[in-house]
Structures are given as C-alpha cells and as structure tokens.
Design a protein around this motif. Sequence first.
Motif, PDB file in Angstrom:
ATOM      1  N   TRP A   1       0.871  -1.076  -0.002  1.00 43.42           N
ATOM      2  CA  TRP A   1      -0.176   0.106  -0.069  1.00 43.42           C
ATOM      3  C   TRP A   1       0.760   1.332   0.018  1.00 43.42           C
ATOM      4  CZ3 TRP A   1      -4.163   2.252  -1.233  1.00 43.42           C
ATOM      5  CH2 TRP A   1      -4.467   3.645  -0.842  1.00 43.42           C
TER       6      TRP A   1
ATOM      7  N   THR B   1     -10.813   7.594  -4.401  1.00 47.31           N
ATOM      8  CA  THR B   1     -11.513   8.803  -4.047  1.00 47.31           C
ATOM      9  C   THR B   1     -10.914   9.090  -2.557  1.00 47.31           C
ATOM     10  OG1 THR B   1     -13.193   7.917  -3.003  1.00 47.31           O
ATOM     11  CG2 THR B   1     -13.571   8.155  -4.933  1.00 47.31           C
TER      12      THR B   1
ATOM     13  N   ASP C   1     -12.580   9.257   0.000  1.00 47.32           N
ATOM     14  CA  ASP C   1     -13.093   8.069   0.870  1.00 47.32           C
ATOM     15  C   ASP C   1     -12.385   7.104   0.764  1.00 47.32           C
ATOM     16  OD1 ASP C   1     -15.157   7.366   2.649  1.00 47.32           O
ATOM     17  OD2 ASP C   1     -16.140   6.240   0.969  1.00 47.32           O
ATOM     18  N   GLY C   2     -12.067   6.476  -0.504  1.00 45.91           N
ATOM     19  CA  GLY C   2     -11.221   5.310  -0.525  1.00 45.91           C
ATOM     20  C   GLY C   2      -9.920   5.331  -0.072  1.00 45.91           C
TER      21      GLY C   2
ATOM     22  N   GLN D   1      -8.966   7.016   2.599  1.00 45.06           N
ATOM     23  CA  GLN D   1      -9.215   7.153   3.986  1.00 45.06           C
ATOM     24  C   GLN D   1      -9.472   5.914   4.544  1.00 45.06           C
ATOM     25  OE1 GLN D   1      -8.788   9.661   5.879  1.00 45.06           O
ATOM     26  NE2 GLN D   1     -10.062   9.548   7.872  1.00 45.06           N
ATOM     27  N   LYS D   2     -10.264   5.111   3.654  1.00 43.79           N
ATOM     28  CA  LYS D   2     -10.848   3.504   4.129  1.00 43.79           C
ATOM     29  C   LYS D   2      -9.401   2.739   4.086  1.00 43.79           C
ATOM     30  CE  LYS D   2     -15.437   3.460   3.037  1.00 43.79           C
ATOM     31  NZ  LYS D   2     -16.497   3.142   1.853  1.00 43.79           N
ATOM     32  N   ASN D   3      -8.452   2.660   3.268  1.00 43.93           N
ATOM     33  CA  ASN D   3      -7.501   2.134   3.298  1.00 43.93           C
ATOM     34  C   ASN D   3      -6.342   2.450   4.405  1.00 43.93           C
ATOM     35  OD1 ASN D   3      -7.136   0.104   0.892  1.00 43.93           O
ATOM     36  ND2 ASN D   3      -7.984   1.917  -0.263  1.00 43.93           N
ATOM     37  N   TYR D   4      -6.450   3.814   4.503  1.00 44.41           N
ATOM     38  CA  TYR D   4      -5.501   3.977   5.517  1.00 44.41           C
ATOM     39  C   TYR D   4      -5.818   3.506   7.057  1.00 44.41           C
ATOM     40  CZ  TYR D   4      -2.334   7.642   3.163  1.00 44.41           C
ATOM     41  OH  TYR D   4      -1.530   8.231   2.198  1.00 44.41           O
ATOM     42  N   ILE D   5      -7.183   3.656   7.214  1.00 47.54           N
ATOM     43  CA  ILE D   5      -7.784   3.145   8.317  1.00 47.54           C
ATOM     44  C   ILE D   5      -7.590   1.678   8.567  1.00 47.54           C
ATOM     45  CG2 ILE D   5      -9.845   2.711   9.609  1.00 47.54           C
ATOM     46  CD1 ILE D   5     -11.171   5.484   8.516  1.00 47.54           C
ATOM     47  N   PHE D   6      -7.766   0.876   7.400  1.00 44.63           N
ATOM     48  CA  PHE D   6      -7.674  -0.349   7.389  1.00 44.63           C
ATOM     49  C   PHE D   6      -6.170  -0.928   7.779  1.00 44.63           C
ATOM     50  CE2 PHE D   6      -6.143  -4.502   5.160  1.00 44.63           C
ATOM     51  CZ  PHE D   6      -7.033  -5.536   5.917  1.00 44.63           C
TER      52      PHE D   6
ATOM     53  N   TRP E   1      -0.383   9.553   5.358  1.00 41.71           N
ATOM     54  CA  TRP E   1      -1.639  10.032   5.688  1.00 41.71           C
ATOM     55  C   TRP E   1      -1.556  11.291   6.100  1.00 41.71           C
ATOM     56  CZ3 TRP E   1      -4.840   6.385   9.472  1.00 41.71           C
ATOM     57  CH2 TRP E   1      -6.184   6.786   9.321  1.00 41.71           C
TER      58      TRP E   1
END
Length: 155
Positions: A17, A31, A33-34, A36-41, A70
Amino acid sequence: ASPMGKYQIRMFLSNQWIGALQGADVLKSLTVDGLQKNYIFFAGELNKSRKESPYDFQARIRLGQLYNSWGFFDPSKLELAEQVFNEARDLSPQNPQPYWELAQTRIEQKRADEAYTLVKQAYDLYPNNPKAKAALEKIEQAMASSTIETVIGGE
C-alpha cells in the motif's frame, strides 16, 4: 497462517500500500473516501501487530511511515507517526532508522531545526554510514537554501 505469518502478511500488504501510494496512478484512481478507508484498514492491521508483539520494531516503522503518508491528507496523523517512531527509537536506540523517519515527520510539521537534530543524532551513531552522511548533508543543504521539504527518504 502461522503466528509469525500473520505479522508478515500485515507487513507485506502495508508495504504494498505504501509503495502503491508513491505511484500517481493509485492516487488518481481512488476517491478521498477510498484513501481514507485504506489508511484506516492498514493502520488498524499494523496497530494489531504493534499491540500483539510489543517488541516488533519494523511494525512501528511501517506504521509511522503510513501515518507520515496519511499526514499529507490529514496533518493530525503526524502526531501518531511521532508516537510510533519514538516507540521504535526506544526499542532500538542505536538504530538510525527511527531518527531518520522521525526527522521526516518533523519536516512535514515544519520543524526543521528538530529534524536536523534528529538527523545529526543518527549520524553521530554511525558517522561512517553513507546513508547517515548523505542524509545529514542533504538536510544541511536544504536548511542553508531555505528550501527544506521532503529531504529524507525512508527505507
């Protein structure tokens, strides 16, 4: 997966990643949002390794690098990078990598003097290390020309 394998899988995928983020194509295809979701995961997975294996130096380095990355989108993550790089430095105070990585965080935080101090500390640990010498020279040149930006690359 074996107990060791779960840590390796987390590290491998987070490395992929972080590497993918360096390619402009990934940033174009996701996006906000995409992202953000990957960073969170990935932060969640590396934090699992951090908690399950309190002496895992590399998990902290990768997590800090993830937070630094991030931080480009969310500057509040730089404080988290600072925390995990300090943990890595506490685990291995003679290893120059946490100093370099934390210096990168300081540069992103516009704290160039502190970044220089960290790079100098890394250099003082191993003055014959070519990377330490190059990093010190690079930050000195950047500070002298008042163009300090991303001058230290992590490994």
